[in-house]
Design a protein around this motif. Structure first.
Motif, PDB file in Angstrom:
ATOM      1  N   ASP A 139       5.891  -0.881  -5.199  1.00 55.05           N
ATOM      2  CA  ASP A 139       5.924  -1.094  -3.750  1.00 55.05           C
ATOM      3  C   ASP A 139       4.561  -0.889  -3.109  1.00 55.05           C
ATOM      4  O   ASP A 139       4.450  -0.665  -1.897  1.00 55.05           O
ATOM      5  CB  ASP A 139       6.929  -0.140  -3.090  1.00 55.05           C
ATOM      6  CG  ASP A 139       6.795   1.299  -3.586  1.00 55.05           C
ATOM      7  OD1 ASP A 139       5.890   1.547  -4.404  1.00 55.05           O
ATOM      8  OD2 ASP A 139       7.585   2.161  -3.153  1.00 55.05           O
ATOM      9  N   ASP A 140       3.480  -0.970  -3.917  1.00 51.90           N
ATOM     10  CA  ASP A 140       2.137  -0.795  -3.368  1.00 51.90           C
ATOM     11  C   ASP A 140       1.816  -1.848  -2.311  1.00 51.90           C
ATOM     12  O   ASP A 140       1.133  -1.556  -1.318  1.00 51.90           O
ATOM     13  CB  ASP A 140       1.090  -0.870  -4.483  1.00 51.90           C
ATOM     14  CG  ASP A 140       1.017   0.429  -5.273  1.00 51.90           C
ATOM     15  OD1 ASP A 140       1.638   1.427  -4.832  1.00 51.90           O
ATOM     16  OD2 ASP A 140       0.352   0.466  -6.322  1.00 51.90           O
ATOM     17  N   ALA A 141       2.304  -3.076  -2.510  1.00 53.45           N
ATOM     18  CA  ALA A 141       1.963  -4.157  -1.575  1.00 53.45           C
ATOM     19  C   ALA A 141       2.473  -3.837  -0.171  1.00 53.45           C
ATOM     20  O   ALA A 141       1.778  -4.081   0.826  1.00 53.45           O
ATOM     21  CB  ALA A 141       2.562  -5.477  -2.065  1.00 53.45           C
ATOM     22  N   LEU A 142       3.677  -3.288  -0.077  1.00 53.28           N
ATOM     23  CA  LEU A 142       4.234  -2.929   1.220  1.00 53.28           C
ATOM     24  C   LEU A 142       3.385  -1.855   1.889  1.00 53.28           C
ATOM     25  O   LEU A 142       3.070  -1.946   3.084  1.00 53.28           O
ATOM     26  CB  LEU A 142       5.673  -2.426   1.053  1.00 53.28           C
ATOM     27  CG  LEU A 142       6.354  -1.869   2.307  1.00 53.28           C
ATOM     28  CD1 LEU A 142       6.465  -2.958   3.376  1.00 53.28           C
ATOM     29  CD2 LEU A 142       7.726  -1.303   1.963  1.00 53.28           C
ATOM     30  N   LEU A 143       2.998  -0.826   1.127  1.00 54.55           N
ATOM     31  CA  LEU A 143       2.208   0.267   1.695  1.00 54.55           C
ATOM     32  C   LEU A 143       0.830  -0.232   2.114  1.00 54.55           C
ATOM     33  O   LEU A 143       0.327   0.143   3.181  1.00 54.55           O
ATOM     34  CB  LEU A 143       2.072   1.395   0.667  1.00 54.55           C
ATOM     35  CG  LEU A 143       1.340   2.654   1.145  1.00 54.55           C
ATOM     36  CD1 LEU A 143       2.029   3.268   2.356  1.00 54.55           C
ATOM     37  CD2 LEU A 143       1.245   3.686   0.021  1.00 54.55           C
ATOM     38  N   VAL A 144       0.206  -1.093   1.283  1.00 52.36           N
ATOM     39  CA  VAL A 144      -1.114  -1.627   1.624  1.00 52.36           C
ATOM     40  C   VAL A 144      -1.036  -2.424   2.919  1.00 52.36           C
ATOM     41  O   VAL A 144      -1.911  -2.326   3.789  1.00 52.36           O
ATOM     42  CB  VAL A 144      -1.651  -2.497   0.477  1.00 52.36           C
ATOM     43  CG1 VAL A 144      -2.895  -3.279   0.914  1.00 52.36           C
ATOM     44  CG2 VAL A 144      -1.975  -1.643  -0.744  1.00 52.36           C
ATOM     45  N   SER A 145       0.030  -3.195   3.078  1.00 49.65           N
ATOM     46  CA  SER A 145       0.204  -3.997   4.292  1.00 49.65           C
ATOM     47  C   SER A 145       0.290  -3.101   5.527  1.00 49.65           C
ATOM     48  O   SER A 145      -0.316  -3.394   6.560  1.00 49.65           O
ATOM     49  CB  SER A 145       1.466  -4.850   4.163  1.00 49.65           C
ATOM     50  OG  SER A 145       1.737  -5.525   5.375  1.00 49.65           O
TER      51      SER A 145
END
Length: 684
Positions: A139-145
């Motif tokens: 879920d890194d992409a969600l946090l980066v966003s």
């Protein structure tokens, strides 16, 4: 016209300075001679140790533990109390969060992303995230966003493996890449490293490194020049009531849940929000104030996030304790060591001296608390070191002073001993006023001795042998008198004169004097049995003892002082000693003395009238080897004689048959036969 004064003579002034310098050098030379190189060296060494302890106790093993304990006490007693620090809010992952997400390490990032959206929408002042992103997650992409869209100034944890050895190379590489990807105008890295003391307690700020991002508390606030060095003690806050913590703490899932998120936004609006973990097995720290500020902690430890919160609050309060300069600590250490040394030289009333010493220790104990209360950083203050340094200074100078005093005392006592008995010399050393030329009336036990036939003997042997024998004899008798606490008055040829009851009077003076009188006779017997071959037979030592008034003191004038006793007690004792010859006894004790000895070893020897004395004296002879019934038998004979009953005298004759060598008893029988009704027997 007024006459002008002559200017001071510069030549004379120069001489005065030289004389003073010479006096100082002579004093130092005497000090060196009295102490000796070893004692002087050890004294200086201990003074240096006192100075070092008073300065470096915080970095000295074992001693630093005491310093830390005292500091923790000060920090706990004077920790600022607050109802609530409402400018800072903590949002935490806890054990319930881990159960909810089913993910422990690394923590779930989806819930963080959802919570950040809620927190950012509430418009807090800043966000600090005490979570290291050291490995990838789905879920890194969600946090980066979320990080890229965040509007609140946010600071994300960073750790350098140079200063955080628990971070591996691969973890650091991922962390650096992750921060590089999300860093922007509103998101910056921050250092979260906390440095504990060697005992594991978090007492002080972590110094910033030039090659790392700014420390979290610094990053979340405006720059504060007073905290630029990032050093000194953490000023922990404590709650004013036991049912309310210092900081609000919310579980992170509450902000990720739409049902509660909107309601909680009001609790974080316009505040500093710290996000991190609250776990039972990691990132927990001992603090000087124990569990006072963390009511949910059962182990007395504080989570790292709350430590950051206390430092942030300290910055917001502009509460930077004043740092004590190094020169001040050195000056204090020198003063402490000097005070300890000087205290060892204080003389005077014991109560005043004790009060002064206790006062100094009380100062060492109380002064650091006062400094702490008024806002001074006492984290480097050697409070225990001051006490220890003072003690070492006191001990070193005290030992040196005792050495000097002992040598001076020995020298003085040896000098006084040429004129005075040692006991008197000791009294004078303790109280020099006793050396004054005066006398006082005292009641004393006077003892005289005489060696029978020694004068005649001295004409029959060589002078050298006379001196040898006399010195040996008088040494033996002197030892006996001193052993029993007597004051040696003088030697008159082969005679010893001593007394008890002055300069100090003790309750058992009579008993000790009587025992000494008999022991003097025995010492004389030992002496005459051990004379060298070729020396004619030496007679017995005769002893007389009396109790009465005498004038005791220093007499003789300024040029030659002698501590002596004068008066009836001395005269009577001397005549009793002489009466031994006529009565064929060894030791004669007057009734006045006998009644005050608390001994029951006497036999009465009748009533006699001494030469030059009109008043008769009842005399007694100590016979410690006699049985009680025999002493009582003689007492009964004397009592019967007083009543005119001469029949009892026959009983005395019967006793003589069993003790034919008892010359004194035979002499008593003769005297009783010549007198009647207890009348006194006059000595010719």
């Amino acid at each position: 016209m007024a006459r002008s004064q002559n200017p001071a003579n510069p030549t004379q002034a120069g001489r005065d300075v030289k004389e003073e310098a010479r006096g100082v050098l002579q004093s130092l030379r005497r000090l060196f001679d009295q102490l000796g190189p070893i004692r002087l060296g050890s004294t200086i060494l201990f003074l240096v140790l006192a100075l070092l302890m008073a300065r470096f106790s915080w970095s000295t093993p074992l001693i630093q533990d005491a310093e830390r304990a005292l500091y923790d006490m000060r920090a706990s007693v004077f920790a600022p109390e607050v109802e609530k620090e409402d400018r800072i809010v903590m949002v935490v992952y806890n054990e319930d969060t881990l159960k909810l997400t089913g993910q422990r390490s690394p923590v779930d990032r989806t819930i963080l992303a959802q919570a950040l959206e809620t927190i950012d929408a509430a418009k807090p002042k800043s966000i600090g995230i005490d979570i290291l992103f050291t490995m990838p997650q789905d879920d890194d992409a969600l946090l980066v966003s979320v990080f890229k869209q965040i509007q609140t100034p946010t600071y994300l944890a960073y750790a350098d493996p140079k200063y955080n050895p628990e971070i591996g190379f691969a973890e650091h590489e991922f962390l650096a890449a992750f921060l590089s990807e999300v860093e922007g105008e509103n998101l910056k890295p921050t250092s979260i490293r906390l440095n504990t003391d060697s005992d594991g307690v978090q007492r002080r700020w972590t110094p910033e490194k030039s090659d790392t991002p700014p420390f979290m508390a610094m990053a979340l606030t405006k720059p504060n020049p007073k905290f630029s060095a990032n050093e000194g003690a953490i000023r922990y806050l404590v709650p004013s009531t036991s049912d309310m913590p210092v900081f609000d703490k919310f579980p992170i899932e509450s902000f990720a849940d739409p049902a509660t998120a909107e309601m909680l936004q009001s609790f974080i609006a316009d505040k500093h929000v710290l996000i991190g973990g609250d776990f039972i097995d990691r990132d927990r720290f001992e603090t000087p104030i124990g569990s006072i500020t963390d009511l949910q902690s059962e182990d007395g430890k504080m989570i790292g996030l709350e430590v950051h919160a206390h430092m942030l609050a300290q910055l917001l309060n502009d509460d930077m304790p004043a740092i004590i300069p190094n020169w001040t600590l050195w000056a204090a250490a020198i003063i402490v060591a000097i005070c300890g040394g000087l205290s060892a030289l204080i003389m005077g009333n014991a109560a005043k001296v004790a009060g002064l010493l206790i006062g100094q220790f009380a100062f060492f104990l109380v002064f650091p608390f006062i400094l702490h209360q008024i806002g001074v950083d006492t984290l480097s203050l050697p409070a225990f070191g001051w006490g220890l340094g003072w003690l070492f200074g006191y001990a070193s100078v005290s030992a040196a002073a005792r050495t000097i005093n002992s040598k001076q005392r020995a020298f003085a006592q040896n000098a006084l001993g040429k004129y005075l008995p040692k006991s008197i010399a000791g009294e004078i050393l303790r109280d020099p006023e006793k050396l004054a030329l005066h006398g006082e009336k005292r009641e004393i036990f006077a003892v005289f001795t005489d060696l029978e036939g020694f004068t005649k003997l001295s004409h029959a042997i060589e002078p050298e042998m006379v001196a040898t024998l006399l010195n040996d004899y008088l040494d033996r008798l002197s030892e006996v008198a001193l052993e029993y606490g007597g004051t040696i008055d003088k030697f008159v040829g082969d005679a010893l004169v001593c007394f008890w009851g002055a300069p100090l009077a003790l309750p058992d003076d009579g008993e000790r004097a009587a025992k000494a009188a008999y022991a003097l006779y025995q010492a004389g017997e030992d002496f005459r049995k051990n004379v060298p071959e070729g020396v004619p037979a030496i007679g017995r030592t005769r002893v007389g003892m009396h109790y009465g008034d005498a004038i005791v003191g220093n007499f003789g004038g300024e040029g030659r002082i002698q501590y002596t006793a004068l008066g009836d007690a001395m005269n009577t004792a001397a005549r009793l000693e002489a009466a031994n010859k006529a009565l064929e006894t060894k030791v004669l004790v007057s009734k006045e003395a006998m009644e005050r000895t608390n001994l029951d070893w006497y036999r009465p020897m009748g009533k006699i009238t001494l030469r030059g004395r009109s008043t008769p004296v009842e005399v007694f002879e100590p016979v410690p080897d006699w049985e009680k019934k025999d002493r009582e038998a003689v007492t009964a004979v004397i009592a019967a004689h007083k009543q005119g009953d001469i029949g009892y005298i026959q009983a005395l004759g019967a006793m003589l048959k069993s003790s034919k060598e008892d010359l004194g008893l035979a002499n008593l029988l003769k005297r009783l036969e010549k007198t009647k009704n207890g009348e006194s027997y006059a000595l010719g």
